[in-house]
Design an enzyme around this catalytic site. Structure first.
Site, PDB file in Angstrom:
ATOM      1  N   ARG A  19       0.843  -1.189   0.000  1.00 11.29           N
ATOM      2  CA  ARG A  19       0.000   0.000   0.000  1.00 11.29           C
ATOM      3  C   ARG A  19       0.892   1.257   0.000  1.00 11.29           C
ATOM      4  NH1 ARG A  19      -5.160   0.764   0.357  1.00 11.29           N
ATOM      5  NH2 ARG A  19      -5.636  -1.365   0.953  1.00 11.29           N
ATOM      6  N   GLY A  54      12.717  29.435  -0.257  1.00  6.62           N
ATOM      7  CA  GLY A  54      12.266  28.194   0.358  1.00  6.62           C
ATOM      8  C   GLY A  54      12.177  27.074  -0.644  1.00  6.62           C
ATOM      9  N   GLU A  74      19.346  29.749  -2.748  1.00  7.47           N
ATOM     10  CA  GLU A  74      18.578  30.749  -3.484  1.00  7.47           C
ATOM     11  C   GLU A  74      19.045  32.182  -3.272  1.00  7.47           C
ATOM     12  OE1 GLU A  74      14.442  30.028  -2.620  1.00  7.47           O
ATOM     13  OE2 GLU A  74      14.431  28.222  -3.864  1.00  7.47           O
ATOM     14  N   PRO A  91      -4.677  23.194   1.339  1.00  3.94           N
ATOM     15  CA  PRO A  91      -4.377  22.315   0.209  1.00  3.94           C
ATOM     16  C   PRO A  91      -4.232  23.060  -1.123  1.00  3.94           C
ATOM     17  CG  PRO A  91      -6.118  21.362   1.553  1.00  3.94           C
ATOM     18  CD  PRO A  91      -5.870  22.754   2.072  1.00  3.94           C
ATOM     19  N   GLU A 120      16.274  36.092  -9.595  1.00  2.00           N
ATOM     20  CA  GLU A 120      16.717  37.320  -8.929  1.00  2.00           C
ATOM     21  C   GLU A 120      16.502  37.157  -7.433  1.00  2.00           C
ATOM     22  OE1 GLU A 120      15.025  41.026 -10.457  1.00  2.00           O
ATOM     23  OE2 GLU A 120      14.485  39.962 -12.299  1.00  2.00           O
ATOM     24  N   GLU A 122      16.219  40.017  -4.172  1.00  2.30           N
ATOM     25  CA  GLU A 122      16.249  41.434  -3.808  1.00  2.30           C
ATOM     26  C   GLU A 122      15.687  41.630  -2.409  1.00  2.30           C
ATOM     27  OE1 GLU A 122      14.721  44.324  -6.581  1.00  2.30           O
ATOM     28  OE2 GLU A 122      15.153  43.012  -8.290  1.00  2.30           O
TER      29      GLU A 122
END
Length: 152
Positions: A19, A54, A74, A91, A120, A122
């Site tokens: 499963r 993130g 990042e 959701p 980018e 900033e």
């Protein structure tokens, strides 16, 4: 609207039915204070627009490790005073799939430079943010602004 929470598949090695479960995917977002503002990235991948730094939590990684890794990839910044702020789990928050995000706050140190999937990076004043903001990041930053007002 909702698909089955689990399904049976056959193990590719032995053929035994097992499963599998569908669960929300964990992510982190970071509100990084830097040079009297908040760091945002312009996404190079869909959905396009401005966003908090993130991304997805890797298997075997803590939320804090994911936040530090994503911030570094990042923005090029290191994080000081990393603290959990709030969890967001609507959701519909990510058009790609059901995600939940643990949002952190931190102070960024180092030289800001975009990298990874950020076209980018900033710094913006909290009261003068660009538009559009991706995902539910406008709500997250509004909640953050409200929390700061409560601290005054």
């Amino acid at each position: 609207m909702f698909r089955a929470m689990s399904e049976k598949i056959l193990c590719p090695e032995c053929g035994y039915p097992v499963r599998t479960y569908r669960n929300p995917v964990p992510t982190v977002d970071i509100i990084i204070r830097h040079n009297q503002g908040i760091v945002l990235i312009k996404r190079s991948n869909p959905p396009h627009g401005w966003a908090l730094p993130g991304g997805f939590v890797d298997y075997g990684e803590s939320l804090e490790q994911a936040a530090r890794r994503e911030a570094g990839e990042e923005t090029g910044l290191s994080l000081l005073d990393l603290k959990q702020f709030h969890a967001y789990s609507d959701p519909q928050r990510d058009p790609r799939q059901h995600t939940l995000s643990i949002v952190f706050t931190a102070t960024g140190t180092g030289v800001l430079e975009s990298g990874d999937d950020a076209a980018e990076a900033e710094v913006f004043p909290l009261n003068d943010l660009p538009s559009p903001l991706c995902f539910d990041h406008a709500q997250i930053l509004a909640d953050f602004r409200t929390s700061l007002e409560g601290d005054s």
